[in-house]
Scaffold this active site. Structure first.
Site, short mmCIF file in Angstrom:
data_model
loop_
_atom_site.label_atom_id
_atom_site.label_comp_id
_atom_site.label_asym_id
_atom_site.label_seq_id
_atom_site.Cartn_x
_atom_site.Cartn_y
_atom_site.Cartn_z
N LYS A 127 0.02 10.04 1.70
CA LYS A 127 0.13 11.26 2.53
C LYS A 127 1.40 11.19 3.38
O LYS A 127 1.70 10.17 4.01
CB LYS A 127 -1.08 11.37 3.46
CG LYS A 127 -2.36 11.63 2.70
CD LYS A 127 -3.48 12.04 3.63
CE LYS A 127 -4.73 12.34 2.83
NZ LYS A 127 -5.86 11.48 3.17
N ASP A 138 0.85 -1.20 0.00
CA ASP A 138 0.00 0.00 0.00
C ASP A 138 0.88 1.26 0.00
O ASP A 138 1.81 1.36 0.80
CB ASP A 138 -0.90 0.01 1.24
CG ASP A 138 -1.82 -1.21 1.29
OD1 ASP A 138 -1.95 -1.88 0.25
OD2 ASP A 138 -2.39 -1.49 2.35
N GLU A 150 -0.67 -10.82 -8.61
CA GLU A 150 -1.95 -10.39 -9.19
C GLU A 150 -1.87 -8.91 -9.62
O GLU A 150 -2.26 -8.54 -10.72
CB GLU A 150 -3.10 -10.55 -8.18
CG GLU A 150 -3.69 -11.95 -8.12
CD GLU A 150 -3.05 -12.81 -7.04
OE1 GLU A 150 -2.02 -12.40 -6.43
OE2 GLU A 150 -3.57 -13.92 -6.80
N TYR A 151 -1.35 -8.06 -8.72
CA TYR A 151 -1.27 -6.63 -9.03
C TYR A 151 -0.31 -6.37 -10.18
O TYR A 151 -0.53 -5.49 -11.00
CB TYR A 151 -0.82 -5.84 -7.78
CG TYR A 151 -1.93 -5.47 -6.84
CD1 TYR A 151 -2.97 -6.35 -6.56
CD2 TYR A 151 -1.97 -4.23 -6.22
CE1 TYR A 151 -3.99 -6.01 -5.68
CE2 TYR A 151 -2.99 -3.87 -5.35
CZ TYR A 151 -3.98 -4.77 -5.08
OH TYR A 151 -4.99 -4.42 -4.22
#
Ligand code: SAH
Length: 221
Positions: free
Chosen positions: A127, A123, A200-201
């Site tokens: 920010k 991920d 997969e990504y």
């Protein structure tokens, strides 16, 4: 990745013996879980499991552990694993799953117990105030250093260029790791893409035209 809550996840995971439940009790004794002394490689944030299932099938001399914090996501990997029962090659015996947060790693593995850590499409936490949550931040690198031996390695792939640049900087600044390789276009880098197994990504983002970045790092003495 966060899937909606899936009611059957709890039951499927609790009945699957490859999902290790009392995982903190296995610290310094993972070889007894596998019944051999083969090296242990882990993927943190394994998602739906394609990468690790494939690695486990290709490398029977390595023990693999997939770490994923969401049960709804881990369920997908476990269901893929269970389908292998029907295949001629069967289920690999060198694969286990843990439903836990990476922050717990030093409570689960002893010093030097994990030879290699894979991070795939972690991920991005874009920010700045969330930078510490990135799995390649200094805070996480120091956790990894506690479970890797000197010479142990990290491999990280992502299509997110800002996360990649951040990660190269964190590894380069770290006194615990040495950056041993990097590419901004893995699929066009013959050396670094040798034996590459797609996640997969990775399949999804490279099909969309995004170049895949990869770095490798070594735990210093
Ligand atoms: N590696 C897979 C999935 C990438 S998505 C692939 O490349 O296809 C990132 C995954 O990491 C998500 O499933 C997310 O739930 C998991 N994850 C993120 N932070 C985590 C943490 N701190 N501990 C364990 N898993 C984490």
């Amino acid at each position: 990745m966060r899937l909606r809550n899936i009611p059957r996840a709890g039951e499927v995971l609790s009945e699957c013996k490859e999902v290790v439940k009392n995982y903190k009790d296995q610290k310094n004794a993972w070889n007894t879980v596998f019944g051999n002394d083969h090296p242990i490689h882990i993927e943190i944030g394994m998602g739906k499991g394609q990468f690790l299932l494939s690695l486990a099938a290709h490398n029977p001399q390595i023990n693999y552990i997939g770490v994923e914090r969401y049960s709804s996501v881990l369920l997908r990997a476990v269901e893929k694993f269970q389908l292998l029962r029907e295949e001629p090659a069967g289920q690999p015996s060198n694969l286990r799953f843990l439903c836990m947060d990476a922050r717990e790693l030093p409570e689960v593995f002893g010093p030097g117990e994990v030879e290699k850590i894979y991070l795939n499409f972690s991920d991005p936490w874009p920010k700045a105030r969330h930078a510490r949550r990135r799995l390649t931040s200094e805070a996480f690198l120091s956790l990894y250093a506690r479970i890797l031996p000197a010479g142990g390695t990290i491999e990280f792939k992502t299509d997110n260029r800002s996360l990649f640049d951040f990660s190269v900087e964190e590894v380069s600044r770290s006194s615990l790791f040495t950056l041993t390789g990097q590419t901004f276009d893995l699929h066009r880098d013959p050396q670094m893409s040798r034996d590459n197994i797609m996640t997969e990504y990775e399949e999804k983002f490279s099909a969309a035209g995004n170049p895949i970045c990869k770095l490798t790092a070594r735990r210093d003495l």
